[in-house]
Design an enzyme around this catalytic site. Structure first.
Site, PDB file in Angstrom:
ATOM      1  N   CYS A 214      40.200  28.475  43.692  1.00  0.00           N
ATOM      2  CA  CYS A 214      41.360  28.945  45.275  1.00  0.00           C
ATOM      3  C   CYS A 214      40.867  27.785  46.144  1.00  0.00           C
ATOM      4  CB  CYS A 214      40.652  30.140  45.777  1.00  0.00           C
ATOM      5  SG  CYS A 214      41.376  31.531  44.089  1.00  0.00           S
TER       6      CYS A 214
ATOM      7  N   HIS B 195      40.979  32.587  52.591  1.00  0.00           N
ATOM      8  CA  HIS B 195      41.146  32.508  51.486  1.00  0.00           C
ATOM      9  C   HIS B 195      42.680  34.122  51.312  1.00  0.00           C
ATOM     10  CE1 HIS B 195      42.357  32.540  47.262  1.00  0.00           C
ATOM     11  NE2 HIS B 195      41.456  32.985  46.808  1.00  0.00           N
TER      12      HIS B 195
ATOM     13  N   ASN C 246      46.752  37.152  45.524  1.00  0.00           N
ATOM     14  CA  ASN C 246      46.006  35.812  45.385  1.00  0.00           C
ATOM     15  C   ASN C 246      46.772  35.616  44.422  1.00  0.00           C
ATOM     16  OD1 ASN C 246      44.091  34.315  45.168  1.00  0.00           O
ATOM     17  ND2 ASN C 246      42.723  35.393  44.104  1.00  0.00           N
TER      18      ASN C 246
HETATM   19  O1  UT7 Z   1      40.022  34.340  45.088  1.00  0.00           O
HETATM   20  C1  UT7 Z   1      38.978  34.237  43.608  1.00  0.00           C
HETATM   21  C2  UT7 Z   1      37.960  34.226  44.047  1.00  0.00           C
HETATM   22  N1  UT7 Z   1      37.684  35.949  43.814  1.00  0.00           N
HETATM   23  C3  UT7 Z   1      37.682  36.559  44.869  1.00  0.00           C
HETATM   24  O2  UT7 Z   1      37.261  36.927  45.784  1.00  0.00           O
HETATM   25  C4  UT7 Z   1      37.814  38.684  44.039  1.00  0.00           C
HETATM   26  C5  UT7 Z   1      36.676  39.103  44.270  1.00  0.00           C
HETATM   27  N2  UT7 Z   1      36.037  40.662  44.049  1.00  0.00           N
HETATM   28  C6  UT7 Z   1      37.242  41.689  44.188  1.00  0.00           C
HETATM   29  O3  UT7 Z   1      38.198  41.190  45.127  1.00  0.00           O
HETATM   30  C7  UT7 Z   1      37.031  42.681  43.661  1.00  0.00           C
HETATM   31  O4  UT7 Z   1      36.031  42.480  43.318  1.00  0.00           O
HETATM   32  C8  UT7 Z   1      38.179  43.733  42.533  1.00  0.00           C
HETATM   33  C9  UT7 Z   1      39.169  43.707  43.797  1.00  0.00           C
HETATM   34  C10 UT7 Z   1      38.377  42.606  41.994  1.00  0.00           C
HETATM   35  C11 UT7 Z   1      37.478  44.720  41.812  1.00  0.00           C
HETATM   36  O5  UT7 Z   1      36.697  45.706  43.600  1.00  0.00           O
HETATM   37  P1  UT7 Z   1      35.641  46.477  43.860  1.00  0.00           P
HETATM   38  O6  UT7 Z   1      35.755  47.274  44.609  1.00  0.00           O
HETATM   39  O7  UT7 Z   1      34.722  45.545  43.014  1.00  0.00           O
HETATM   40  O8  UT7 Z   1      35.534  47.315  41.718  1.00  0.00           O
HETATM   41  P2  UT7 Z   1      34.562  46.954  40.604  1.00  0.00           P
HETATM   42  O9  UT7 Z   1      35.000  46.085  40.019  1.00  0.00           O
HETATM   43  O10 UT7 Z   1      33.238  47.616  41.121  1.00  0.00           O
HETATM   44  O11 UT7 Z   1      34.894  48.477  40.211  1.00  0.00           O
HETATM   45  C12 UT7 Z   1      34.834  49.616  40.569  1.00  0.00           C
HETATM   46  C13 UT7 Z   1      35.497  50.651  39.475  1.00  0.00           C
HETATM   47  C14 UT7 Z   1      34.971  50.925  37.990  1.00  0.00           C
HETATM   48  O12 UT7 Z   1      35.369  51.664  37.125  1.00  0.00           O
HETATM   49  P3  UT7 Z   1      33.401  52.618  36.898  1.00  0.00           P
HETATM   50  O13 UT7 Z   1      32.990  51.724  36.372  1.00  0.00           O
HETATM   51  O14 UT7 Z   1      32.892  52.859  38.596  1.00  0.00           O
HETATM   52  O15 UT7 Z   1      34.301  53.544  36.367  1.00  0.00           O
HETATM   53  C15 UT7 Z   1      36.484  49.667  37.265  1.00  0.00           C
HETATM   54  O16 UT7 Z   1      36.454  50.037  36.165  1.00  0.00           O
HETATM   55  O17 UT7 Z   1      36.606  50.821  39.636  1.00  0.00           O
HETATM   56  C16 UT7 Z   1      37.703  50.492  38.348  1.00  0.00           C
HETATM   57  N3  UT7 Z   1      38.793  49.889  38.355  1.00  0.00           N
HETATM   58  C17 UT7 Z   1      39.837  50.346  38.863  1.00  0.00           C
HETATM   59  N4  UT7 Z   1      40.451  51.547  38.983  1.00  0.00           N
HETATM   60  C18 UT7 Z   1      41.676  51.376  39.247  1.00  0.00           C
HETATM   61  C19 UT7 Z   1      39.239  47.987  38.443  1.00  0.00           C
HETATM   62  N5  UT7 Z   1      40.251  47.569  38.438  1.00  0.00           N
HETATM   63  C20 UT7 Z   1      40.510  49.006  38.437  1.00  0.00           C
HETATM   64  C21 UT7 Z   1      42.039  49.229  39.190  1.00  0.00           C
HETATM   65  N6  UT7 Z   1      42.057  50.444  39.357  1.00  0.00           N
HETATM   66  N7  UT7 Z   1      43.210  48.270  39.106  1.00  0.00           N
END
Ligand code: UT7
Length: 330
Positions: free
Chosen positions: A116, A257, A287
């Site tokens: 990125c 970004h 993204n």
């Molecule tokens: O561009 C390169 C660099 N990349 C980034 O900067 C991305 C950085 N990370 C993020 O933007 C976020 O971490 C994500 C958008 C990828 C994920 O969001 P989050 O708030 O960190 O969610 P999480 O991974 O902590 O997951 C929370 C919950 C989980 O469920 P449990 O384990 O709490 O039951 C996931 O399974 O949300 C669940 N989950 C979803 N639920 C509905 C993960 N993806 C989804 C989804 N829809 N699409």
């Protein structure tokens, strides 16, 4: 040592026509529009469709628009550098393919990875060739077809990424005091565990086993990447302002970004910038990896005024991150 400053003298972008909405994604994976919008700020993203279409095709469209806008002819370009993690093929570089498709014959060309941060690192590379006096018309491209490496069975990554391309023309600044002033570029290879595409390289060459294990797709452990992105971008933005004797009030715009709206909001608050100064188009494109920054500049071009101080900042796989400070030159 010469004292030539490089300036962006034109920018153009391209996004494919196909709009992949959150509602459509909810048909493939267990997710919903409310979760995606509230956790990422993304409502839809663009996807490149069509047999035989690749990253270079989007870059070519962006550069065609750039040529038209700036009155540049292919034979005048002397260097093409393309940030991408979704090259058309493993080799040769996509920059070579782009140049060939556009009839650019007098340039040397290569790709920069850096995920990125690919556009930011490419911009710094192009800037050095102008500053040295060796090159006069450089195309800096950020282009990614993330749909080629995204697993549409993985809800934590497929909701984030989209396809797009953008390009800028870099030339020696015509007026003193304008153009690219400073860059801070950083890497931390320990980040590889949290964000990578495991197979297809020399470590895990493509095989039935790598395909079965879904190792040709993006793997991301979102939470640590989120935290590193916020602290990484905030620290370089603060540092580049400080070491150039400026304050946040002097900066007209930040192009961050576009990985997650919550990351952009956190960076804004940690660096004392109002959200009104942050370029944001993540809701439409998601993204697009190396394309996010030129796509922001393209969309904001008409609002930018000559002399505006602008900061570009990115964070991505590697980890890689950085910030570039410039005074808009036109
Ligand atoms: O561009 C390169 C660099 N990349 C980034 O900067 C991305 C950085 N990370 C993020 O933007 C976020 O971490 C994500 C958008 C990828 C994920 O969001 P989050 O708030 O960190 O969610 P999480 O991974 O902590 O997951 C929370 C919950 C989980 O469920 P449990 O384990 O709490 O039951 C996931 O399974 O949300 C669940 N989950 C979803 N639920 C509905 C993960 N993806 C989804 C989804 N829809 N699409």
């Amino acid at each position: 040592m010469t004292n030539i400053r490089a300036a962006i003298t034109g920018v153009h972008g391209y996004v494919p026509d196909y709009v992949l909405t959150n509602h459509e994604l909810a048909k493939y994976v267990d997710t919903n529009d409310e979760w995606i919008v509230s956790r990422t700020g993304i409502s839809e993203r663009r996807i490149l469709k069509g047999e035989g279409k690749a990253t270079s095709d989007m870059a070519v469209e962006a550069i065609k628009g750039l040529f038209e806008k700036t009155g540049t002819r292919p034979e005048e370009v002397d260097f093409v550098v393309c940030g991408t993690v979704t090259p058309d093929m493993m080799f040769p570089d996509t920059a070579n393919i782009i140049a060939d498709k556009l009839g650019i014959r007098n340039a040397f060309t290569f790709d920069v990875g850096a995920a990125c941060s690919g556009f930011l690192f490419s911009l710094a590379t192009g800037e050095k060739f102008i500053a040295s006096g060796s090159h006069k018309k450089v195309l800096v491209v950020g282009a990614d077809m993330m749909s080629a490496i995204v697993d549409y069975q993985d809800r934590s990554t497929c909701i984030i990424f989209g396809d797009g391309a953008g390009a800028v023309l870099l030339e020696p600044a015509r007026d003193e005091g304008y153009g690219i002033i400073d860059s801070i570029l950083k890497s931390d290879g320990s980040g590889v565990v949290n964000l990578h595409q495991k197979a297809g390289g020399s470590l895990r060459p493509a095989s039935h086993a790598t395909v079965d294990a879904r190792e040709h797709f993006v793997y991301q452990n979102g939470r640590p990447v989120f935290k590193a992105a916020v602290s990484g971008m905030a620290s370089v933005v603060k540092e580049i302002i400080r070491r150039n004797g400026l304050t946040a009030d002097d900066i007209a715009w930040i192009a961050p970004h576009q990985a997650n709206l919550r990351i952009i909001e956190s960076v804004a608050s940690m660096t004392d910038f109002p959200m009104e100064k942050m370029m944001v188009n993540i809701q439409k494109y998601g993204n697009t990896t190396a394309a996010t920054l030129p796509l922001c500049l393209w969309e904001w071009e008409n609002r930018l005024k000559k002399g505006d101080y602008i900061i570009l900042t990115a964070f991505g796989g590697g980890y890689t991150w950085g910030a570039t400070l410039m005074r808009w030159a036109y």
